[in-house]
Design an enzyme around this catalytic site. Structure first.
Site, PDB file in Angstrom:
ATOM      1  N   LYS A 183       0.767  -1.302  -0.039  1.00 53.51           N
ATOM      2  CA  LYS A 183       0.006   0.300  -0.071  1.00 53.51           C
ATOM      3  C   LYS A 183       1.014   1.333  -0.113  1.00 53.51           C
ATOM      4  CE  LYS A 183      -2.113  -0.823   3.820  1.00 53.51           C
ATOM      5  NZ  LYS A 183      -1.500  -2.135   4.247  1.00 53.51           N
TER       6      LYS A 183
ATOM      7  N   ARG B 146      -9.542   1.129   9.186  1.00 54.15           N
ATOM      8  CA  ARG B 146      -8.873  -0.194   9.170  1.00 54.15           C
ATOM      9  C   ARG B 146     -10.040  -0.879  10.076  1.00 54.15           C
ATOM     10  NH1 ARG B 146      -3.048   0.523   9.235  1.00 54.15           N
ATOM     11  NH2 ARG B 146      -2.087  -1.266   9.325  1.00 54.15           N
TER      12      ARG B 146
ATOM     13  N   ARG C 157      11.427  -6.372   4.274  1.00 55.86           N
ATOM     14  CA  ARG C 157      11.195  -4.987   4.225  1.00 55.86           C
ATOM     15  C   ARG C 157      12.283  -4.437   5.100  1.00 55.86           C
ATOM     16  NH1 ARG C 157       5.175  -2.474   4.709  1.00 55.86           N
ATOM     17  NH2 ARG C 157       5.165  -3.149   6.929  1.00 55.86           N
TER      18      ARG C 157
ATOM     19  N   ARG D 120      11.458  -2.511  10.821  1.00 54.56           N
ATOM     20  CA  ARG D 120      10.403  -1.858  11.781  1.00 54.56           C
ATOM     21  C   ARG D 120      10.153  -2.977  12.781  1.00 54.56           C
ATOM     22  NH1 ARG D 120       5.257  -0.184   7.962  1.00 54.56           N
ATOM     23  NH2 ARG D 120       4.094  -1.137   9.691  1.00 54.56           N
TER      24      ARG D 120
ATOM     25  N   ARG E  90      -0.550  -8.615  13.845  1.00 53.40           N
ATOM     26  CA  ARG E  90      -1.236  -7.650  12.810  1.00 53.40           C
ATOM     27  C   ARG E  90      -1.887  -8.509  11.887  1.00 53.40           C
ATOM     28  NH1 ARG E  90       3.912  -5.167  10.411  1.00 53.40           N
ATOM     29  NH2 ARG E  90       2.508  -3.725   9.513  1.00 53.40           N
TER      30      ARG E  90
END
Ligand code: AMP
Length: 215
Positions: A13, A88, A127, A158, A169
């Site tokens: 996203k 969300r 990532r 992260r 998550r």
């Protein structure tokens, strides 16, 4: 154009929203980025948000909705915006409709960025984010070492991309966020975009789905 980017963590996203924001010259509003900036600055909002983010949980709706309401009232949003990571939950989506309706605005399209679960988990593991400019990279597809090729900042993982937080998550995504697909389908605003392959393909798919002439 007033857009929402839906999709699980790792769907792509943020990267796609960044590129589209440059192409359309409208702001890219990532609630995750706003929370992380507040955490780095040590604000009260950051301290509160960190308690949830570090556990892979959603920040409470009232806090998140208030923050987005303030951001959407800023002048640069008048010509359009891309919301990444908001809404969300269904209450957030309903609040967003009400906030926009107050100024005679509405969401034009909700883009659901679809990727298989295996690929999502792999993308989160690879990532890395630049600590300075916040650009995101996938180490699997680039040989860039420890420094951001754009600004030279350090590339970091992260905290919430670490395996112990990812499961929470993903669970929050399936429980709270997936129902939004039906919400926007019923509102006739949903477009689905495949993001299984590389970033360039995802971006081309988004432009096609939104009927935007590319570069
Ligand atoms: P993201 O960068 O979009 O993956 O967001 C990182 C984290 O910030 C999420 O896992 C949540 O803890 C929090 N967060 C971001 N957006 C929202 C939202 N709309 N509602 C609640 N929590 C959010």
């Amino acid at each position: 154009m007033n857009l929402i980017f839906l999709g699980a963590p790792g769907a792509g996203k943020g990267t796609a929203a960044n590129r589209l924001s440059e192409l359309l010259d409208i702001p890219h509003i990532s609630t995750g980025d706003i929370f992380r900036a507040n955490i780095s600055e040590g604000t009260e909002l950051g301290k509160l948000a960190d308690q949830y983010i570090s556990q892979g949980c959603l920040v409470p709706d009232d806090v998140t909705i208030g923050m987005v309401k303030a951001r959407l009232a800023e002048e640069d949003c008048a010509k359009g915006f891309i919301l990444d990571g908001f809404p969300r939950t269904i209450p957030q989506a309903e609040a967003l409709d009400n906030i926009l309706a107050e100024d005679g605005r509405k969401i034009d399209r909700a883009v659901d960025i679809v990727v298989s679960e295996d690929k999502l988990v792999e993308r989160l593991a690879y990532r890395r984010v630049c600590a300075a400019c916040k650009l995101s990279y996938n180490l699997k597809h680039s040989n860039i070492g420890d420094c951001c090729p754009v600004c030279g900042g350090s590339l970091i993982m992260r905290e919430d991309d670490k395996p112990k937080v990812i499961a929470a998550r993903m669970a929050a995504y399936h429980r709270d966020t997936e129902p939004l697909i039906e919400y926007y389908r019923n509102a006739r605003k949903l477009v689905k975009v495949n993001s299984e392959e590389v970033v360039a393909d995802t971006f081309a798919n988004i432009l096609a789905a939104l009927e935007i002439k590319g570069v």
